[in-house]
Design an enzyme around this catalytic site. Structure first.
Site, PDB file in Angstrom:
ATOM      1  N   LYS A  50       0.739  -1.246  -0.172  1.00  0.00           N
ATOM      2  CA  LYS A  50       0.225  -0.124   0.152  1.00  0.00           C
ATOM      3  C   LYS A  50       1.130   1.581   0.324  1.00  0.00           C
ATOM      4  O   LYS A  50       0.423   2.306  -1.015  1.00  0.00           O
ATOM      5  CB  LYS A  50      -1.001  -0.168   1.151  1.00  0.00           C
ATOM      6  CG  LYS A  50      -2.096  -0.645   0.836  1.00  0.00           C
ATOM      7  CD  LYS A  50      -2.225  -1.175   2.233  1.00  0.00           C
ATOM      8  CE  LYS A  50      -3.748  -2.724   2.210  1.00  0.00           C
ATOM      9  NZ  LYS A  50      -4.241  -2.845   3.406  1.00  0.00           N
ATOM     10  N   GLN A  94      -5.244  -1.918   9.748  1.00  0.00           N
ATOM     11  CA  GLN A  94      -4.585  -3.292   8.699  1.00  0.00           C
ATOM     12  C   GLN A  94      -5.362  -4.232  10.194  1.00  0.00           C
ATOM     13  O   GLN A  94      -5.008  -4.528  11.136  1.00  0.00           O
ATOM     14  CB  GLN A  94      -3.283  -3.116   8.715  1.00  0.00           C
ATOM     15  CG  GLN A  94      -2.831  -4.834   8.079  1.00  0.00           C
ATOM     16  CD  GLN A  94      -3.396  -4.452   6.301  1.00  0.00           C
ATOM     17  OE1 GLN A  94      -3.604  -3.121   5.266  1.00  0.00           O
ATOM     18  NE2 GLN A  94      -3.897  -5.463   6.291  1.00  0.00           N
ATOM     19  N   ASP A 117     -11.577   2.496   3.729  1.00  0.00           N
ATOM     20  CA  ASP A 117     -11.636   0.406   3.484  1.00  0.00           C
ATOM     21  C   ASP A 117     -13.151   1.073   2.703  1.00  0.00           C
ATOM     22  O   ASP A 117     -13.393  -0.498   2.414  1.00  0.00           O
ATOM     23  CB  ASP A 117     -11.485   0.050   5.143  1.00  0.00           C
ATOM     24  CG  ASP A 117     -10.376  -0.838   4.505  1.00  0.00           C
ATOM     25  OD1 ASP A 117      -9.417  -0.907   3.491  1.00  0.00           O
ATOM     26  OD2 ASP A 117      -9.771  -1.405   5.151  1.00  0.00           O
TER      27      ASP A 117
END
Ligand code: NDP
Length: 290
Positions: A50, A94, A117
């Site tokens: 990422k 995460q 997200d």
């Protein structure tokens, strides 16, 4: 036909460049904050990917690496700080997080206006209602794979195996919605489904997100099916330098003999998930950035 996720992911990223330039001309650099707790090797590798993708598009990404034993109160405090930081447009925690932390409590603390997200309850609620919102990255990436490969979903029977909050549930809902790349007839299968092969064999499009290495063999599909393999499973491979390799939930060798089109693993859904994270961060910076 191979559905090349790397190539399509690049196209999506390229389409973001003028939007990023336009934001920069207004003094806004889209920025993501990633909170990584503990030292799970897979999570560390995803986060590195990422970071690289954000850097390549000249976007900001800042990773907060916290020790595995960090108490929940400290993680919540960090989220509060990031919620208030005007240079941060997207925040993600995460997953998976260590066992002593409550994933949903952390997720709910993120300001929905910074939900990169697209899996905050507010974002998912809006998604179900068809209100504009950041969409969850993996399902959104699947829609883009279908769109860029010209596979219409309208009137098709799509079978989704898996009902997780981040993949199975949202992709099933999106495909059933009355909009472009929706209008499908969707069947959802899971671990309690009986006679699963009978159902999957009816699929025009089969989406598999189960976390079971190569479970879906040729017997599960009909000829000319389109297959999207979300699975990303690390298996031992002593013959390789690293000692492991990644396989999907679909037996690629067998299923590709029958399928009209199929995504590879790696190089299918994975790169799309990252592209849609970039997409969401740009979208949030455009909508709420100052
Ligand atoms: P979860 O473990 O959260 O969910 C798995 C789902 O599959 C559950 O609904 C489960 O059913 C169902 N399932 C498990 N085994 C079977 C079986 N034998 N038959 C039928 N259904 C079964 O997984 P995720 O959705 O988070 O991830 C799925 C896979 O996708 C994983 O390999 C993951 O690594 C990968 N992934 C890849 C991403 C990418 O970007 N490439 C992003 C996200 C995930 P039940 O609900 O009954 O337990």
């Amino acid at each position: 036909m191979l559905i090349d996720g790397k190539k399509i992911a690049k196209k999506v990223r390229r389409s973001l460049e003028p939007r990023i330039d336009a934001l920069k001309s207004k003094g806004i650099t889209p920025g993501l904050a990633v909170i990584l707790i503990g030292d799970d090797p897979a999570s560390q590798s995803y986060v590195r990917m990422k970071e690289k993708a954000f850097k390549k598009l000249n976007m900001e990404s800042k990773t907060y690496r916290l020790a595995a034993e960090t108490p929940q109160s400290e993680v919540l405090e960090l989220i509060d700080q990031l919620n208030a930081d005007k240079n941060i447009h997207g925040i993600l925690v995460q997953i998976p997080v260590p066992d002593h932390l409550d994933e949903m409590t952390l997720l709910e603390r993120i300001d929905p206006q910074k939900d990169a997200d697209g899996i905050h309850p507010v974002s998912l609620g809006k998604m179900v209602l068809g209100i504009e919102t950041p969409l969850p990255c993996t399902p959104h990436g699947i829609l883009k794979l279908l769109e860029y490969s010209d596979f219409e979903t309208e009137g098709k029977h799509v079978v989704v195996i898996g009902r997780s909050n981040i993949v199975g549930k949202p992709i099933s809902n999106l495909l059933a919605q009355k909009k472009d790349y929706g209008n499908a007839t969707v069947t959802i299968c899971h671990s309690r489904t009986k006679n699963i092969k009978k159902i999957t064999k009816q699929a025009d499009i089969l989406i598999v997100a189960i976390g079971q290495p190569e479970m879906i063999t040729g017997e599960y599909v009909k000829d000319d099916v389109v297959v999207i393999d979300v699975g990303s499973n690390r298996i031992d491979a002593p013959e390789t330098e690293k000692g492991y390799r990644f396989v999907g939930d679909v037996d690629f060798e067998e299923v590709s003999q029958k399928a009209q089109a199929i995504t590879p693993v790696p190089g299918g859904v994975g790169p799309m998930t990252i592209s849609m994270l970039l997409f969401n961060t740009v979208y949030l910076a455009e909508k709420y950035g100052k």
